[in-house]
Design a protein around this motif. Structure first.
Motif, PDB file in Angstrom:
ATOM      1  N   MET A  28       0.852  -1.194   0.000  1.00  0.00           N
ATOM      2  CA  MET A  28       0.000   0.000   0.000  1.00  0.00           C
ATOM      3  C   MET A  28       0.886   1.240   0.000  1.00  0.00           C
ATOM      4  SD  MET A  28      -3.429  -0.872   0.677  1.00  0.00           S
ATOM      5  CE  MET A  28      -4.142   0.270   1.831  1.00  0.00           C
ATOM      6  N   ALA A  29       0.457   2.235  -0.755  1.00  0.00           N
ATOM      7  CA  ALA A  29       1.120   3.534  -0.762  1.00  0.00           C
ATOM      8  C   ALA A  29       0.494   4.412   0.318  1.00  0.00           C
ATOM      9  CB  ALA A  29       0.947   4.199  -2.131  1.00  0.00           C
ATOM     10  N   GLY A  30       1.144   5.517   0.604  1.00  0.00           N
ATOM     11  CA  GLY A  30       0.552   6.511   1.474  1.00  0.00           C
ATOM     12  C   GLY A  30      -0.627   7.164   0.773  1.00  0.00           C
ATOM     13  N   LYS A  31      -1.467   7.831   1.540  1.00  0.00           N
ATOM     14  CA  LYS A  31      -2.664   8.470   1.003  1.00  0.00           C
ATOM     15  C   LYS A  31      -2.282   9.541  -0.023  1.00  0.00           C
ATOM     16  CE  LYS A  31      -5.532   9.718   4.200  1.00  0.00           C
ATOM     17  NZ  LYS A  31      -6.545  10.307   5.094  1.00  0.00           N
ATOM     18  N   ILE A  32      -2.998   9.546  -1.152  1.00  0.00           N
ATOM     19  CA  ILE A  32      -2.719  10.479  -2.245  1.00  0.00           C
ATOM     20  C   ILE A  32      -4.021  11.034  -2.817  1.00  0.00           C
ATOM     21  CG2 ILE A  32      -0.572   9.297  -2.936  1.00  0.00           C
ATOM     22  CD1 ILE A  32      -2.329   8.229  -5.378  1.00  0.00           C
ATOM     23  N   PRO A  60      -5.830  19.149  -9.103  1.00  0.00           N
ATOM     24  CA  PRO A  60      -4.522  19.809  -9.250  1.00  0.00           C
ATOM     25  C   PRO A  60      -3.404  19.147  -8.447  1.00  0.00           C
ATOM     26  CG  PRO A  60      -5.990  21.125  -7.879  1.00  0.00           C
ATOM     27  CD  PRO A  60      -6.816  20.008  -8.457  1.00  0.00           C
ATOM     28  N   ASP A  61      -3.744  18.388  -7.408  1.00  0.00           N
ATOM     29  CA  ASP A  61      -2.733  17.701  -6.608  1.00  0.00           C
ATOM     30  C   ASP A  61      -2.663  16.208  -6.930  1.00  0.00           C
ATOM     31  OD1 ASP A  61      -1.991  20.058  -5.259  1.00  0.00           O
ATOM     32  OD2 ASP A  61      -3.660  19.814  -3.854  1.00  0.00           O
ATOM     33  N   ARG A  62      -3.168  15.830  -8.096  1.00  0.00           N
ATOM     34  CA  ARG A  62      -3.134  14.421  -8.514  1.00  0.00           C
ATOM     35  C   ARG A  62      -1.691  13.923  -8.475  1.00  0.00           C
ATOM     36  NH1 ARG A  62      -6.608  12.290 -12.994  1.00  0.00           N
ATOM     37  NH2 ARG A  62      -6.631  14.444 -13.686  1.00  0.00           N
ATOM     38  N   HIS A  63      -1.494  12.761  -7.860  1.00  0.00           N
ATOM     39  CA  HIS A  63      -0.162  12.173  -7.773  1.00  0.00           C
ATOM     40  C   HIS A  63       0.329  11.832  -9.186  1.00  0.00           C
ATOM     41  CE1 HIS A  63       3.069   9.403  -6.830  1.00  0.00           C
ATOM     42  NE2 HIS A  63       3.070   9.948  -5.615  1.00  0.00           N
ATOM     43  N   PRO A  64       1.627  11.998  -9.451  1.00  0.00           N
ATOM     44  CA  PRO A  64       2.168  11.681 -10.781  1.00  0.00           C
ATOM     45  C   PRO A  64       1.858  10.257 -11.258  1.00  0.00           C
ATOM     46  CG  PRO A  64       3.784  12.913  -9.527  1.00  0.00           C
ATOM     47  CD  PRO A  64       2.647  12.622  -8.581  1.00  0.00           C
ATOM     48  N   VAL A  65       1.779   9.291 -10.349  1.00  0.00           N
ATOM     49  CA  VAL A  65       1.409   7.933 -10.750  1.00  0.00           C
ATOM     50  C   VAL A  65       0.032   7.956 -11.410  1.00  0.00           C
ATOM     51  CG1 VAL A  65       0.701   5.663  -9.846  1.00  0.00           C
ATOM     52  CG2 VAL A  65       2.864   6.692  -9.091  1.00  0.00           C
ATOM     53  N   ASP A  92     -10.315  11.377 -15.455  1.00  0.00           N
ATOM     54  CA  ASP A  92     -10.428  11.259 -14.003  1.00  0.00           C
ATOM     55  C   ASP A  92     -10.952   9.910 -13.531  1.00  0.00           C
ATOM     56  OD1 ASP A  92      -9.473  13.817 -13.585  1.00  0.00           O
ATOM     57  OD2 ASP A  92     -11.433  14.668 -13.049  1.00  0.00           O
ATOM     58  N   VAL A  93     -10.460   9.528 -12.350  1.00  0.00           N
ATOM     59  CA  VAL A  93     -10.973   8.372 -11.642  1.00  0.00           C
ATOM     60  C   VAL A  93     -12.405   8.710 -11.220  1.00  0.00           C
ATOM     61  CG1 VAL A  93     -10.724   7.062  -9.487  1.00  0.00           C
ATOM     62  CG2 VAL A  93      -8.702   7.626 -10.854  1.00  0.00           C
ATOM     63  N   GLN A  94     -13.341   7.760 -11.402  1.00  0.00           N
ATOM     64  CA  GLN A  94     -14.744   8.030 -11.101  1.00  0.00           C
ATOM     65  C   GLN A  94     -15.071   7.957  -9.613  1.00  0.00           C
ATOM     66  OE1 GLN A  94     -16.909   5.199 -13.503  1.00  0.00           O
ATOM     67  NE2 GLN A  94     -16.823   6.531 -15.302  1.00  0.00           N
TER      68      GLN A  94
END
Length: 164
Positions: free
Chosen positions: A93-97, A102-107, A123-125
């Motif tokens: 698991m990654a940390g919360k993102i 505008p703050d979307r993680h680069p992944v 966008d993610v739904q």
């Protein structure tokens, strides 16, 4: 487009790594997760998929996100405890993102560029949207939130990826 495998991120336990470090260089099903969502029971099928296929060089990776209805409000420690105690989660698991905005993680900048089966990218739904990524960091499939991790189309795409 960035090389997904080299993008930096932080694990749920606060350790710096890269996407490739989190996946262990394996093909992966990448999922934005939340603890207080109607879809949260998908954790059970995600963990089952991870346990079943981890010996075949496959992993599931969770990215906690609080952008959808505030359904992941906890700290990293609270998220880890919930996942472990409630669903026996062993996958990385990654940390919360943030997965949108505008703050979307680069992944997720890379992941959301890939279309779903209907040809829609962007966008993610909602929580529990899934991206199938090969060992080289190429996105090969995208499944919307209501598609269960053990749905036939997900299983077929994973099987095809592992047989390639």
């Amino acid at each position: 487009m960035s090389d997904l495998t080299t993008l930096p991120l932080t694990t749920l336990s606060g350790e710096p790594t890269t996407f490739g470090g989190l996946t262990g260089g394996k093909p992966a099903l990448v999922v934005n997760v939340a603890s207080r969502c109607g879809l949260t029971p998908q954790y059970e099928a995600l963990e089952a998929l991870h346990r079943e296929l981890s010996g075949s060089g496959f992993t599931v990776v969770g990215f906690p996100c609080n952008q959808f209805g505030g359904q992941e409000p906890g700290t990293s420690e609270e998220i880890a405890e919930f996942c472990s105690a409630t669903y026996g989660v062993t996958f990385p698991m990654a940390g919360k993102i943030d997965v949108n905005g505008p703050d979307r993680h680069p992944v997720y900048e890379v992941l959301t560029g890939h279309p779903d089966a209907a040809g829609e990218a962007g966008d993610v739904q909602w929580n529990f949207e899934k991206f199938l990524v090969d060992a080289d960091g190429r996105v090969v499939a995208r499944f919307r939130p209501r598609t269960e991790p053990d749905a036939p189309e997900v299983r077929a795409a994973v099987a095809e990826l592992l047989s390639a």
